[in-house]
Enzyme design. Sequence first.
Site, mmCIF file in Angstrom:
data_model
loop_
_atom_site.group_PDB
_atom_site.id
_atom_site.type_symbol
_atom_site.label_atom_id
_atom_site.label_comp_id
_atom_site.label_asym_id
_atom_site.label_seq_id
_atom_site.Cartn_x
_atom_site.Cartn_y
_atom_site.Cartn_z
ATOM 1 N N HIS A 112 0.715 -0.869 0.274
ATOM 2 C CA HIS A 112 -0.234 0.010 -0.008
ATOM 3 C C HIS A 112 0.751 1.117 -0.109
ATOM 4 C CE1 HIS A 112 -4.193 -0.648 0.349
ATOM 5 N NE2 HIS A 112 -4.411 -1.818 1.297
ATOM 6 N N SER A 141 -10.259 -2.853 9.676
ATOM 7 C CA SER A 141 -10.792 -2.971 8.014
ATOM 8 C C SER A 141 -10.132 -1.651 7.652
ATOM 9 C CB SER A 141 -12.082 -2.571 7.937
ATOM 10 O OG SER A 141 -12.421 -2.755 7.247
ATOM 11 N N TRP A 164 -6.098 -3.096 6.340
ATOM 12 C CA TRP A 164 -6.337 -3.322 4.793
ATOM 13 C C TRP A 164 -6.934 -2.740 4.080
ATOM 14 C CZ3 TRP A 164 -11.228 -4.568 2.299
ATOM 15 C CH2 TRP A 164 -11.333 -5.917 0.797
ATOM 16 N N HIS A 165 -7.901 -1.610 3.796
ATOM 17 C CA HIS A 165 -8.032 -0.691 2.662
ATOM 18 C C HIS A 165 -6.833 -0.110 2.674
ATOM 19 C CE1 HIS A 165 -12.109 -1.705 3.563
ATOM 20 N NE2 HIS A 165 -12.280 -1.566 2.530
ATOM 21 N N GLY A 166 -5.422 0.771 3.687
ATOM 22 C CA GLY A 166 -4.531 1.463 2.465
ATOM 23 C C GLY A 166 -4.554 2.652 4.437
#
Length: 462
Positions: free
Chosen positions: A100, A352, A355-357
Amino acid sequence: MDMSSMAGSIGVSVAVLRFLLCFVATIPVSFACRIVPSRLGKHLYAAASGAFLSYLSFGFSSNLHFLVPMTIGYASMAIYRPKCGIITFFLGFAYLIGCHVFYMSGDAWKEGGIDSTGALMVLTLKVISCSMNYNDGMLKEEGLREAQKKNRLIQMPSLIEYFGYCLCCGSHFAGPVYEMKDYLEWTEGKGIWDTTEKRKKPSPYGATIRAILQAAICMALYLYLVPQYPLTRFTEPVYQEWGFLRKFSYQYMAGFTARWKYYFIWSISEASIIISGLGFSGWTDDASPKPKWDRAKNVDILGVELAKSAVQIPLVWNIQVSTWLRHYVYERLVQNGKKAGFFQLLATQTVSAVWHGLYPGYMMFFVQSALMIAGSRVIYRWQQAISPKMAMLRNIMVFINFLYTVLVLNYSAVGFMVLSLHETLTAYGSVYYIGTIIPVGLILLSYVVPAKPSRPKPRKEE
């Protein structure tokens, strides 16, 4: 017409068009998996087709990236089973975070680009769940939750089974996330896929066509709306000149518009998993049973747009990832004999977000989500404390919870869309941080005005 002309005609980059073509191709590729005769053949086909589609979409380096978490997961299961789940969790997330940061994928997605990081996100969840379920396989059943009992792996999957599970026909592109045990039973024709005991084989074609039609409608609506509600408007001088209601209305429409892109993506992935047969999840209990395809379902569009409570959002939005977070983060942070609280909710939302960045907008969105859900629970408890005889007042509280959810969800979603700290704070500040103040106020007010049950609990006989 060449790729550049095609991409220009629909307003996307060549890289995104290439991904979309490969993504849609997962439907016929998954269909072909139905006619592969043997169990071994299915594993080989699933792995090879997934790797080939990854190569066409993102280039050769994507498969090298995918090998890292796959190797981490398999090696941890082979070398140290008692802690393989936690090892895979932290090392898998560490590599994902590194990607990321290195690729700054959020900026690329925001500007219309694409890279393999999105697929790596899905793959990371799959290898973690596999390792955790293998870890659960050595524990006593009595101390396990229902989901752990259902998904635990007694034996270690073979390498080809593992590769097939991870890359199955391109399902790692956008999900849905599914369990290794379900994948193995599907390839072996066991469990609900067993047709030897006078069970008819469910037809996937009707459900597949519905998912494809839904995808077409979602994409058409997104292409129609997105030019009218650009995200750049939040930092333009004209936006600052608008009144409060117009600013808030624009935030709502910007969030509403962005969601149709995800509805399209998840509808395509749903069609792909359904037509392969893996999306089958059993039969209804009706007099004439009908097949269910919930395993592939990642979103309930009406459930999101008309949610009566923020608590319902994780149940209808990115459903399989929400299920993963519940089973592998939220529930595992709760000690035996104790109830989950705000800490477990906040920790789950933080995972969460990571996990997305590591963009500030993601972090702020998921912290906002935790506040939003906690505030919605307060309204619900107050609603439940009202006597059933006062039906109108109860209905008013339901409507208030609906309005609260619409307001806070679309306010919070701005951070998820614009990503940068400055743009997020500018958008939040333009409506006086109303979507933050209201949830925090409700949470604090719940300590001052605690909800009391409408009917006192009967006293136990001494």
